[in-house]
Enzyme design. Sequence first.
Site, PDB file in Angstrom:
ATOM      1  N   ASP A  23       0.826  -1.202   0.000  1.00  0.00           N
ATOM      2  CA  ASP A  23       0.000   0.000   0.000  1.00  0.00           C
ATOM      3  C   ASP A  23       0.861   1.253   0.000  1.00  0.00           C
ATOM      4  OD1 ASP A  23      -2.384   1.409   0.034  1.00  0.00           O
ATOM      5  OD2 ASP A  23      -2.591   1.336   2.208  1.00  0.00           O
ATOM      6  N   GLY A  26       0.313   5.444  -4.547  1.00  0.00           N
ATOM      7  CA  GLY A  26      -0.219   6.735  -4.961  1.00  0.00           C
ATOM      8  C   GLY A  26       0.255   7.864  -4.086  1.00  0.00           C
ATOM      9  N   HIS A  40       3.177   3.349  -8.919  1.00  0.00           N
ATOM     10  CA  HIS A  40       2.981   1.926  -9.235  1.00  0.00           C
ATOM     11  C   HIS A  40       4.223   1.338  -9.905  1.00  0.00           C
ATOM     12  CE1 HIS A  40      -1.075   2.176  -7.903  1.00  0.00           C
ATOM     13  NE2 HIS A  40      -1.502   2.924  -8.914  1.00  0.00           N
ATOM     14  N   LEU A 134      10.806 -20.882  -3.391  1.00  0.00           N
ATOM     15  CA  LEU A 134       9.788 -19.983  -2.858  1.00  0.00           C
ATOM     16  C   LEU A 134       8.485 -20.110  -3.648  1.00  0.00           C
ATOM     17  CD1 LEU A 134       8.974 -17.379  -1.137  1.00  0.00           C
ATOM     18  CD2 LEU A 134       9.777 -16.071  -3.124  1.00  0.00           C
ATOM     19  N   ARG A 191       1.415  -4.727   6.416  1.00  0.00           N
ATOM     20  CA  ARG A 191       0.800  -3.712   5.561  1.00  0.00           C
ATOM     21  C   ARG A 191       1.657  -2.464   5.603  1.00  0.00           C
ATOM     22  NH1 ARG A 191      -5.345  -2.136   4.211  1.00  0.00           N
ATOM     23  NH2 ARG A 191      -4.872  -0.388   2.836  1.00  0.00           N
TER      24      ARG A 191
END
Length: 249
Positions: A23, A26, A40, A134, A191
């Site tokens: 997150d 932007g 991004h 992985l 997060r």
Amino acid sequence: MDAVRQSFGRPDGFPRHVAIIMDGNGRWARARGLPRVEGHRRGLQTLREIVRHAGDVGLECLTLYSFSSENWSRPAEEVRELMGLLKIFIRRDLAELDRAGVRVRVVGERAGLAADIAGLLDEAETTTAANTGLTLVVAFNYGARNEIARAVRALARDVAAGRLAPEAIDEAAIGRRLDTADMPDPDLIIRTSGEQRLSNFLLWQAAYSEFLFVPTYWPDFSAAEFDRAIDEYLGRERRFGGLKAGVGV
């Protein structure tokens, strides 16, 4: 980093599965006076770095929340840019991931996806299916409530067809019909960006996950910060609803 290396290979210490809600792209761009797409693009570079690092430290499974089922409501231009970055990642990085022994899995709703996107996701899974390093889980067009609803519909079909008795529906039966049925639940969910919510991510699987919310925007999240997150995790005591040995009620 020291704690990560010291605990490598220790099954009761080092996490098997880390999931990340990536997150802040932007806001990272806005803080620099750049268009959101630049955030991004920089976030894609971070993704590459973290995937490589997770493999280097011996993580078994890394899940990345790349595009939620709610993200379709974003402006059409931004959605097109995100789809373009997905294509770039698979076309440019798939061969490298395959050479590194990474197995790619995609979770989320496939129905209704554009043929080119669905084909790329299938290609990524098929190409790397035999790899044993992985496991990189890409949560794409993913929403946990949608995942649970699809699992419940599958159970309902089995009951209606006489293949399953209603009383046989338990937590394990639901778990076997989730997108993540063959994966361990996440030990740690990170997060970035400072937000402190799951945003419809792995709601069933996160029942006993540890959570870490870091203020860093995803484009600035580094391998060193990933290691610090593991250090934080290793310092926690996981009891899964029980009590520490020797502690009374």
